[in-house]
Design a protein around this motif. Structure first.
Motif, PDB file in Angstrom:
ATOM      1  N   SER A 113      36.815  84.301  97.386  1.00 48.23           N
ATOM      2  CA  SER A 113      35.417  84.223  97.819  1.00 48.23           C
ATOM      3  C   SER A 113      35.077  85.656  98.227  1.00 48.23           C
ATOM      4  O   SER A 113      34.476  86.397  97.468  1.00 48.23           O
ATOM      5  N   LYS A 168      32.805  78.385  99.031  1.00 47.71           N
ATOM      6  CA  LYS A 168      32.310  79.433  98.141  1.00 47.71           C
ATOM      7  C   LYS A 168      33.168  79.531  96.885  1.00 47.71           C
ATOM      8  O   LYS A 168      32.657  79.759  95.785  1.00 47.71           O
ATOM      9  N   MET A 169      34.476  79.351  97.051  1.00 40.88           N
ATOM     10  CA  MET A 169      35.373  79.414  95.898  1.00 40.88           C
ATOM     11  C   MET A 169      35.035  78.326  94.883  1.00 40.88           C
ATOM     12  O   MET A 169      35.017  78.564  93.675  1.00 40.88           O
ATOM     13  N   ILE A 174      31.265  84.250  94.284  1.00 52.05           N
ATOM     14  CA  ILE A 174      32.322  85.250  94.326  1.00 52.05           C
ATOM     15  C   ILE A 174      31.718  86.648  94.330  1.00 52.05           C
ATOM     16  O   ILE A 174      30.860  86.963  93.512  1.00 52.05           O
TER      17      ILE A 174
END
Length: 264
Positions: A113, A168-169, A174
């Motif tokens: 992330s 977020k990943m 990213i």
């Protein structure tokens, strides 16, 4: 078809994209082949990965008693700087701890992330990066034991996160960063004991590509204890997560020790 067994973390093979497998005692599933297909996951019960008893899982696939007794889940696992095998001092079982701690370890930077710092045994490169859902990673130092890796990670934690933002990943938020430039910056931050192991000229960056058809915009985590029966269309696999069309994500590693029945 029906598959049943005890969940362990997904096994992986390097490829473009990465290949994922769920391995049970008498069968296995090639998960990449299930993309864009509906699968059903049913929670059956528990089985401790250490003692094999049908006891409720406490953490990391272990029942309560095994979690506080097994050398495989000592504090030094999560905090490498607590390793003491290099001093001949046992935590729970010196023979086991020497085997794991007294081998080459890599401290690395990865983008999953934000940029994060981490530690892994050399034998686990690049699988540790895959398990974290890293898009790219670069080694900083390779040291001869886990303690040196741990104190190096501690020295860098004030400059880099040591955690992955899993939301977020999994939604593919990213950042774009030059990892080699970030590596160059850390030389003066390293502990004195680790500086001889810093390879300034090694610019090798490992890029990782995951089998994801499309990334969800919002995600919800599946807990088999709260939702013992789940059905959905698989649209991706990243890190140790299965990603479904409705935004549900299932962390396989967090469910180690759960007995499941999977219908495909």
């Amino acid at each position: 078809m029906t598959y049943e067994g005890v969940l362990k973390k997904m096994q992986t093979e390097i490829g473009d994209p990465i290949q994922y497998y769920l391995v049970f005692e008498s069968s296995f599933l090639s998960l990449n082949q299930l993309l864009d297909k509906k699968i059903e996951i049913n929670f059956v019960g528990y089985e401790c990965l250490n003692c094999g008893k049908k006891k409720k899982i406490f953490r990391q696939g272990f029942c309560y008693d095994c979690f506080y007794a097994s050398p495989a889940v000592g504090d030094w696992i999560m905090k490498p700087e607590l390793s003491t095998a290099h001093l001949g001092i046992a935590d729970r079982d010196l023979v086991y701890e020497e085997k794991v701690q007294l081998q080459p370890h890599v401290v690395y930077l990865a983008i999953s992330s934000e940029v994060k710092v981490g530690v892994t045994r050399k034998t686990q490169v690049p699988y540790r990066w895959i398990d974290q859902g890293a898009e790219a990673a670069i080694p900083i130092v390779e040291v001869p034991n886990r303690y040196l890796a741990g104190i190096t990670e501690v020295a860098l934690k004030s400059h880099f996160s040591d955690k992955t933002n899993w939301r977020k990943m999994l939604t593919n938020e990213i950042i774009n960063v030059d990892l080699f430039e970030e590596k160059i910056k850390v030389e003066n931050l390293l502990p004195t004991e680790a500086k001889p192991f810093f390879a300034i000229n090694d610019s090798t960056i490992v890029q990782l590509n995951y089998p994801v058809l499309t990334y969800p915009k919002k995600i919800n985590s599946l807990s088999l204890e709260k939702t013992p029966n789940f059905e959905g269309r698989l649209i991706g696999i990243k890190g140790q997560y299965l990603i479904f069309e409705d935004g549900t994500v299932f962390n396989v590693r967090n469910s180690e020790g759960f007995v499941v029945r999977i219908e495909v």
